[in-house]
Design a protein around this motif. Structure first.
Motif, PDB file in Angstrom:
ATOM      1  N   SER A  54      12.040   2.447 -10.100  1.00  0.00           N
ATOM      2  CA  SER A  54      11.629   3.852 -10.088  1.00  0.00           C
ATOM      3  C   SER A  54      10.904   4.151 -11.391  1.00  0.00           C
ATOM      4  CB  SER A  54      12.851   4.757  -9.931  1.00  0.00           C
ATOM      5  OG  SER A  54      12.472   6.110  -9.925  1.00  0.00           O
ATOM      6  N   ASP A  57       7.359   9.386 -14.352  1.00  0.00           N
ATOM      7  CA  ASP A  57       6.042  10.025 -14.320  1.00  0.00           C
ATOM      8  C   ASP A  57       5.693  10.488 -15.729  1.00  0.00           C
ATOM      9  OD1 ASP A  57       3.684  11.196 -13.576  1.00  0.00           O
ATOM     10  OD2 ASP A  57       4.618  13.005 -12.740  1.00  0.00           O
ATOM     11  N   THR A  59       2.880  10.085 -19.300  1.00  0.00           N
ATOM     12  CA  THR A  59       1.537   9.781 -19.782  1.00  0.00           C
ATOM     13  C   THR A  59       1.644   8.991 -21.075  1.00  0.00           C
ATOM     14  OG1 THR A  59       0.624  11.793 -18.803  1.00  0.00           O
ATOM     15  CG2 THR A  59      -0.649  10.763 -20.560  1.00  0.00           C
ATOM     16  N   SER A  69      -1.987   7.945 -17.059  1.00  0.00           N
ATOM     17  CA  SER A  69      -0.741   8.043 -16.312  1.00  0.00           C
ATOM     18  C   SER A  69      -0.197   6.641 -16.077  1.00  0.00           C
ATOM     19  CB  SER A  69      -0.994   8.742 -14.975  1.00  0.00           C
ATOM     20  OG  SER A  69       0.063   8.506 -14.072  1.00  0.00           O
ATOM     21  N   SER A  71       1.947   5.730 -13.863  1.00  0.00           N
ATOM     22  CA  SER A  71       1.933   5.483 -12.416  1.00  0.00           C
ATOM     23  C   SER A  71       0.552   5.038 -11.944  1.00  0.00           C
ATOM     24  CB  SER A  71       2.361   6.742 -11.660  1.00  0.00           C
ATOM     25  OG  SER A  71       3.697   7.079 -11.965  1.00  0.00           O
ATOM     26  N   ASP A  72      -0.498   5.689 -12.440  1.00  0.00           N
ATOM     27  CA  ASP A  72      -1.856   5.306 -12.044  1.00  0.00           C
ATOM     28  C   ASP A  72      -2.187   3.887 -12.480  1.00  0.00           C
ATOM     29  OD1 ASP A  72      -2.221   7.765 -10.895  1.00  0.00           O
ATOM     30  OD2 ASP A  72      -3.471   8.582 -12.510  1.00  0.00           O
ATOM     31  N   TYR A  75       0.292   1.594  -9.947  1.00  0.00           N
ATOM     32  CA  TYR A  75       0.118   1.676  -8.496  1.00  0.00           C
ATOM     33  C   TYR A  75      -1.360   1.504  -8.161  1.00  0.00           C
ATOM     34  CZ  TYR A  75       4.851   3.582  -8.753  1.00  0.00           C
ATOM     35  OH  TYR A  75       6.190   3.766  -9.007  1.00  0.00           O
TER      36      TYR A  75
END
Length: 212
Positions: A54, A57, A59, A69, A71-72, A75
């Protein structure tokens, strides 16, 4: 001998060590990881389970000072290979970074698409300028990002990957590969050779390793 020459010899020595490392099999899920481990995937070398993490989220900043990010960065439609380092480390971090340098060269020579992520666990020291210098010393290209952030964010990332061991000097040597097909991860503990990482990276995509 001047400092530049000494540093160059040191990096060449680290690259030689990186080439000499014996490939390790992926770490089988620890007690912590087993709670989120997927069933064994026969398509993964050795049949090791894919792991699910997990990701917070948050930066972070890369070596160019760009806010990104996390996550960016993770993913994406290409395999992601991730490790944790810090630039003033004089033991395992330079070796694992040298391995990533060889991995970058080998994957590029195969024409593979990939993303390397090295996350600093020393946010107080590893500001973008220091990360950029470190990245340049190891020949990092456009597909290799060095990330850092504030103390709370970096701690959260380490805990998310079950990588936190109390302090930067006690950090675990870990490498993670994320499959772009199902989003699950392969986890390695200890130093892993560039050749082994190439094999496992290409195994989670539709690409195949071509002998050179």
């Amino acid at each position: 001998m001047n400092g530049t020459g000494s540093r160059g010899m040191g990096l060449r020595f680290l690259l030689q060590m990186a080439l000499a490392i014996t490939p390790f099999a992926p770490h089988n899920a620890s007690a912590y990881d087993q709670a989120t481990a997927a069933p064994l995937n026969s398509q993964l070398p050795g049949g090791h389970a894919g792991l699910s993490y997990s990701i917070p989220d948050i930066t972070l900043a890369d070596q160019d000072g760009k806010r990104v990010s996390l996550s960016d960065q993770l993913y994406t439609d290409r395999p992601v290979i991730l490790n944790f380092v810090f630039t003033t480390c004089t033991t395992v971090c330079p070796i694992s970074t040298a391995i990533f340098s060889k991995l970058q060269a080998k994957l590029s020579s195969q024409g593979a698409k990939f993303r390397l992520i090295s996350i600093s666990i020393d946010p107080e020291h590893d500001k973008p300028a220091n990360l950029k210098k470190y990245a340049q010393e190891f020949g990092a290209g456009a597909d290799w990002r060095f990330l850092s952030g504030d103390t709370a964010g970096i701690l959260a990332v380490q805990k998310a990957f079950n990588a936190y061991r109390g302090s930067k000097t006690n950090h675990a040597v870990l490498t993670f590969i994320r499959s772009p097909q199902d989003g699950r991860w392969i986890r390695f503990e200890g130093l892993v050779s560039a050749d082994a990482l190439v094999h496992h990276t290409l195994s989670v995509t539709s690409e195949r390793l071509v002998a050179k």
